[in-house]
Design an enzyme around this catalytic site. Structure first.
Site, PDB file in Angstrom:
ATOM      1  N   GLY A 171      -8.363  -6.910   9.280  1.00 17.13           N
ATOM      2  CA  GLY A 171      -7.153  -6.351   9.854  1.00 17.13           C
ATOM      3  C   GLY A 171      -6.816  -6.921  11.210  1.00 17.13           C
ATOM      4  NE  ARG A 172     -10.376  -4.025  14.704  1.00 11.17           N
ATOM      5  CZ  ARG A 172     -11.571  -3.664  15.164  1.00 11.17           C
ATOM      6  NH1 ARG A 172     -11.733  -3.446  16.465  1.00 11.17           N
ATOM      7  NH2 ARG A 172     -12.600  -3.528  14.351  1.00 11.17           N
ATOM      8  CE1 TYR A 188      -2.795   8.809   7.467  1.00 11.08           C
ATOM      9  CE2 TYR A 188      -4.317   7.089   6.790  1.00 11.08           C
ATOM     10  CZ  TYR A 188      -3.494   7.651   7.752  1.00 11.08           C
ATOM     11  OH  TYR A 188      -3.387   7.074   8.993  1.00 11.08           O
ATOM     12  CD  GLN A 241      -2.759   1.336   2.384  1.00  8.35           C
ATOM     13  OE1 GLN A 241      -2.262   1.763   3.416  1.00  8.35           O
ATOM     14  NE2 GLN A 241      -4.032   0.988   2.283  1.00  8.35           N
ATOM     15  NE  ARG A 287      -8.007  -0.225   2.853  1.00  6.01           N
ATOM     16  CZ  ARG A 287      -7.753  -0.293   4.145  1.00  6.01           C
ATOM     17  NH1 ARG A 287      -7.001   0.639   4.731  1.00  6.01           N
ATOM     18  NH2 ARG A 287      -8.213  -1.276   4.882  1.00  6.01           N
TER      19      ARG A 287
END
Length: 372
Positions: free
Chosen positions: A324-325, A185, A106, A232
């Site tokens: 993710g987690r 971002y 990424q 994304r």
């Protein structure tokens, strides 16, 4: 239905195609910032161990990596703009490939989410709108600073930096790259009329605000081939103090502008099949759609690690699902899902920075984690 028969009928464990790649299952390890690179952004041997432990994922999308110095967000995040960065990442991709895994990288520019105490540079952003929350720096928590509005020349230079970073990522052994257009971002900042107050061709209407995202993706696709590129997005997601008022206009236009480019995938964060926008995007996007479920954040984390939501997203039309987690705490998540085995608890106190603790020491079924 027993757990074993449920596993056999689950689409999560079906093989999938991603451009020229053959993936063994539909579970994607989402990019997760862990702050374990060196101070100058070089990936470490410990990172190679971490990712190799999780190589059973159908696809690993490696953590957010800065394409240039001014794009750095936080301390000890990886970069991909020097030969040293390439060499560090090559150790990681080599370890993952040896373990049978497949990786994308990424690419993320922080925009206003940066600080001079971290990068040594004043952050650049679409407009001089400061990040309103404190930001972590090597010297501790600091107030956000007012970024400098990017000139058109700096915008073009940043587009070129993304393309150069993509070429370096392929040289480092990645199968492709994901352009990060979400979570507050730089690219997301251009998409929002709150953080993008420009009056030129990169602001104003939805057409103007998507222009930077489109130019970055096109430049990256030209550099390494569109079949190696994903994007994304995070429509309406409020991470990092983001606000958007016209997601129903901006994101269909963005998806439409890129739908014919032959990209590998579109990755939608916090996707919810109950929302009409999800189905608009699915209908408009012709290739692989990766979705990340809208799980509770920051707590509580579901006991099933998000499996039920992952199944729901596949049933609603997603091709792959990123978690993710669950992958963070369970190197062998695919096998645990197959067996219906309990999951390791997540330890948030070790998410960002540090060493092996809470990083490479999560146990796997029947044995301790493997080091490389």
């Amino acid at each position: 239905m027993t757990m074993s028969s449920a596993a056999l009928t689950s689409r999560l464990f079906e093989p999938a195609r991603l451009g020229p790649l053959h993936l063994p299952n539909r579970l994607v390890m989402a990019p997760l910032t862990r702050n374990r690179a060196s101070a100058d952004g070089v990936p470490t041997p410990l990172m190679a161990t971490y990712y190799a432990q999780r190589a059973s994922a159908g696809l690993i999308i490696a953590e957010a990596t800065t394409p240039n110095a001014v794009g750095q967000t936080y301390p000890d995040i990886p970069a991909i703009y020097s030969d040293e960065h390439v060499a560090g990442w090559r150790r990681v991709t080599g370890a993952v490939r040896a373990a049978g895994g497949t990786m994308f990288l990424q690419l993320q520019h922080g925009g206003r989410i940066g600080h001079p105490e971290t990068s040594g540079l004043t952050p650049l952003a679409p407009s001089p709108v400061a990040f309103p929350d404190p930001i972590h720096t090597p010297a501790g928590s600091r107030p956000g600073v007012v970024p400098r509005a990017m000139t058109v020349g700096e915008i073009r230079g940043t587009v070129a930096d993304f393309a150069a970073a993509a070429r370096r990522a392929v040289d480092a052994g990645f199968e492709g790259v994901e352009v990060h257009g979400g979570n507050g971002y730089l690219i997301h900042q251009f998409l929002s009329g709150v953080t993008n107050q420009r009056g030129d061709a990169y602001g104003g209407s939805a057409t103007g605000r998507i222009r930077f995202a489109v130019e970055v993706v096109e430049a990256v696709a030209d550099a390494i081939g569109p079949e190696r590129v994903g994007l994304r997005i995070a429509p309406g997601v409020t991470a990092n103090a983001m606000r958007e008022h016209d997601v129903e206009r901006v994101y269909p236009e963005l998806v439409g502008a890129l739908a014919g480019k032959g990209l590998a995938y579109l990755h939608v964060v916090f996707a919810d099949p109950a929302q009409p926008l999800f189905h608009r995007i699915r209908r408009a996007w012709p290739s692989v759609l990766i979705t990340n479920p809208a799980l509770p954040w920051p707590a509580p984390f579901p006991a099933d690690g998000g499996r039920q939501e992952a199944e729901r997203l596949l049933a609603a039309g997603a091709d792959l699902v990123s978690l993710g987690r669950a992958f963070l705490a369970n190197p062998d998540l695919v096998e645990r899902f197959r067996r219906g085995a309990p999951l390791n608890p997540v330890r948030p106190e070790y998410w960002y920075g540090g060493g092996e603790l809470g990083y490479t020491d999560y146990p796997v079924l029947g044995r301790h984690p493997v080091a490389v």
